[in-house]
Design an enzyme around this catalytic site. Structure first.
Site, mmCIF file in Angstrom:
data_model
loop_
_atom_site.group_PDB
_atom_site.id
_atom_site.type_symbol
_atom_site.label_atom_id
_atom_site.label_comp_id
_atom_site.label_asym_id
_atom_site.label_seq_id
_atom_site.Cartn_x
_atom_site.Cartn_y
_atom_site.Cartn_z
ATOM 1 N N ASP A 252 -0.920 -3.903 1.702
ATOM 2 C CA ASP A 252 -2.210 -3.986 2.403
ATOM 3 C C ASP A 252 -2.951 -2.653 2.314
ATOM 4 O OD1 ASP A 252 -4.183 -5.283 3.805
ATOM 5 O OD2 ASP A 252 -3.256 -4.974 5.769
ATOM 6 N N ASN B 256 -5.899 -2.143 0.271
ATOM 7 C CA ASN B 256 -6.687 -1.910 -0.956
ATOM 8 C C ASN B 256 -8.171 -1.732 -0.640
ATOM 9 O OD1 ASN B 256 -4.323 -2.356 -2.304
ATOM 10 N ND2 ASN B 256 -4.905 -4.326 -3.185
ATOM 11 N N GLY B 257 -8.664 -2.609 0.222
ATOM 12 C CA GLY B 257 -10.096 -2.586 0.565
ATOM 13 C C GLY B 257 -10.461 -1.289 1.275
ATOM 14 N N TRP C 97 -8.863 1.521 1.204
ATOM 15 C CA TRP C 97 -8.695 2.645 0.252
ATOM 16 C C TRP C 97 -10.003 2.834 -0.536
ATOM 17 C CZ3 TRP C 97 -9.145 3.215 -5.002
ATOM 18 C CH2 TRP C 97 -8.550 4.358 -5.584
ATOM 19 N N HIS D 130 -8.209 -2.954 -5.538
ATOM 20 C CA HIS D 130 -7.263 -3.907 -6.120
ATOM 21 C C HIS D 130 -6.777 -3.414 -7.490
ATOM 22 C CE1 HIS D 130 -7.972 -6.500 -2.796
ATOM 23 N NE2 HIS D 130 -9.175 -6.903 -3.172
ATOM 24 N N GLU E 183 -4.405 -17.769 2.978
ATOM 25 C CA GLU E 183 -5.646 -17.398 3.701
ATOM 26 C C GLU E 183 -6.607 -16.625 2.798
ATOM 27 O OE1 GLU E 183 -2.509 -16.940 4.893
ATOM 28 O OE2 GLU E 183 -2.558 -18.554 6.386
ATOM 29 N N TRP F 33 -7.646 -17.376 0.020
ATOM 30 C CA TRP F 33 -8.601 -18.269 -0.658
ATOM 31 C C TRP F 33 -9.944 -18.271 0.064
ATOM 32 C CZ3 TRP F 33 -7.484 -19.315 -5.384
ATOM 33 C CH2 TRP F 33 -6.194 -19.627 -5.793
ATOM 34 N N ARG G 287 -11.560 -15.659 1.086
ATOM 35 C CA ARG G 287 -12.368 -14.457 0.819
ATOM 36 C C ARG G 287 -13.576 -14.833 -0.049
ATOM 37 N NH1 ARG G 287 -8.769 -8.965 0.466
ATOM 38 N NH2 ARG G 287 -7.670 -9.364 2.404
ATOM 39 N N LEU H 46 16.509 -6.693 -11.946
ATOM 40 C CA LEU H 46 15.670 -6.957 -10.764
ATOM 41 C C LEU H 46 14.927 -8.297 -10.877
ATOM 42 C CD1 LEU H 46 14.174 -5.712 -8.166
ATOM 43 C CD2 LEU H 46 12.400 -5.007 -9.775
ATOM 44 N N ARG I 155 5.447 -2.819 5.154
ATOM 45 C CA ARG I 155 4.021 -3.143 5.184
ATOM 46 C C ARG I 155 3.237 -1.835 5.065
ATOM 47 N NH1 ARG I 155 0.493 -7.620 7.999
ATOM 48 N NH2 ARG I 155 -1.521 -6.869 7.292
ATOM 49 N N GLU J 155 14.834 -5.470 8.612
ATOM 50 C CA GLU J 155 14.328 -4.238 9.223
ATOM 51 C C GLU J 155 12.870 -4.110 8.781
ATOM 52 O OE1 GLU J 155 15.844 -2.300 11.379
ATOM 53 O OE2 GLU J 155 17.600 -3.598 11.286
HETATM 54 C C1 FPP Z 1 -4.535 -6.429 0.596
HETATM 55 O O1 FPP Z 1 -5.529 -5.460 0.621
HETATM 56 C C2 FPP Z 1 -4.203 -6.767 -0.764
HETATM 57 C C3 FPP Z 1 -4.419 -7.954 -1.349
HETATM 58 C C4 FPP Z 1 -5.042 -9.110 -0.680
HETATM 59 C C5 FPP Z 1 -4.086 -8.203 -2.721
HETATM 60 C C6 FPP Z 1 -2.943 -7.405 -3.244
HETATM 61 C C7 FPP Z 1 -2.914 -7.607 -4.677
HETATM 62 C C8 FPP Z 1 -2.713 -6.632 -5.581
HETATM 63 C C9 FPP Z 1 -2.431 -5.229 -5.257
HETATM 64 C C10 FPP Z 1 -2.709 -7.014 -6.985
HETATM 65 C C11 FPP Z 1 -1.359 -7.596 -7.267
HETATM 66 C C12 FPP Z 1 -1.108 -7.493 -8.674
HETATM 67 C C13 FPP Z 1 -0.003 -7.940 -9.245
HETATM 68 C C14 FPP Z 1 0.175 -7.699 -10.666
HETATM 69 C C15 FPP Z 1 1.022 -8.663 -8.473
HETATM 70 P P1 FPP Z 1 -6.846 -5.815 1.402
HETATM 71 O O2 FPP Z 1 -7.874 -6.193 0.420
HETATM 72 O O3 FPP Z 1 -6.562 -6.809 2.466
HETATM 73 O O4 FPP Z 1 -7.168 -4.413 2.033
HETATM 74 P P2 FPP Z 1 -7.846 -4.127 3.441
HETATM 75 O O5 FPP Z 1 -6.872 -4.597 4.489
HETATM 76 O O6 FPP Z 1 -7.968 -2.634 3.440
HETATM 77 O O7 FPP Z 1 -9.145 -4.843 3.445
#
Ligand code: FPP
Length: 249
Positions: free
Chosen positions: A23, A25-26, A28, A40, A70, A72, A74, A134, A191, A210
């Protein structure tokens, strides 16, 4: 740097299965005045790094929450972008997965996935099917409530068909009907991004996991931080409902 932290890990007490809610990405991207999609893209690089270190440390199963049911909901452009990124990244990495003996696996409600994306991902799964190291499981279009509901439906159907007897249904039966059948339950759930919740991820399977939450956003999560999570896990006493005294006996 990583080498010293890896050395601090007790190889005799490794978690067999590590699950991760990726979690942040957005956030960041937002911090850098960038589009969410940039987060992403960077998140995909983290997937690569964490798969590498998990394999190097000797973890047997790594399960990543890549796209929830969920998700879907977005904005369509973000959904399309995420699907595209995941498919392209997996295709690009397949040769390296094979080289590193990593088997790709997927769990989720694929009926909702674009058929082309699903086909391309299954091809990558087939290409790594012979790998014995793995097991990298991507939870895609996944939610735990969907999975448990499906399991109930299939158990009920098998009971009606006299394939199983209602009286014999127990924990182990339910486990066999989940999409993680055959995998050990996660020992450690990580997480990133600081939120302290489990977000419909592997609810049955994490009964005794854990939980390790870090404030670090997924794109910044690195190999050292993965090792730190394992070291923290190894400092915990896992009692599985027993007392400390019982464990030392
Ligand atoms: C949550 O960040 C992340 C996701 C919904 C998608 C995660 C997917 C990837 C990192 C790509 C996966 C790639 C492979 C190859 C498996 P968010 O967008 O909810 O961030 P935020 O909480 O800051 O808005």
């Amino acid at each position: 740097m990583t080498t010293t932290l890896i050395e601090e890990i007790d190889k005799a007490r490794l978690p067999k299965h590590v699950a991760i809610i990726m979690d942040g990405n957005g956030r960041w991207a937002k911090m850098r005045n960038m589009e969410r999609s940039a987060g992403h893209v960077e998140g995909v690089n983290t997937v690569r790094k964490i798969t590498e270190i998990a394999s190097q440390v000797g973890i047997d199963y790594l399960t990543l929450y890549a796209f929830s049911t969920e998700n879907w909901n977005r904005p369509q452009a973000e959904v399309d972008m995420l699907m595209h990124l995941i498919v392209v990244a997996i295709e690009r990495e397949t040769a390296d997965l094979i080289k590193n003996n990593v088997r790709l696996n997927m769990i989720g409600d694929f009926s909702r996935m674009p058929a082309a994306a699903y086909e391309r991902l299954t091809r990558c799964m087939d290409d790594t099917a012979h790998c014995t190291g793995l097991v990298l499981t991507l939870a895609l279009s996944y939610s735990s409530r969907w999975e448990i509901t499906e399991a109930c439906r299939r158990i009920a159907a098998d009971a009606v068909a006299n394939e199983i007897s209602v009286a014999d249904i127990n924990d182990e039966t339910v486990g066999r009907y989940l999409s993680t059948a055959g995998m050990p339950d996660p020992d450690l759930l990580i997480r990133t991004g600081g939120d302290v919740r489990v977000s419909n991820f592997l609810l049955w399977q994490i009964a005794y996991a854990e939980i390790y939450v870090t404030q670090t956003f997924w794109p910044d999560f690195d190999k050292d931080q993965f090792c730190r999570a394992i070291i923290e896990y190894q400092s915990r006493e896992r009692r599985f409902g027993r007392t400390s005294e019982q464990l030392t006996q």
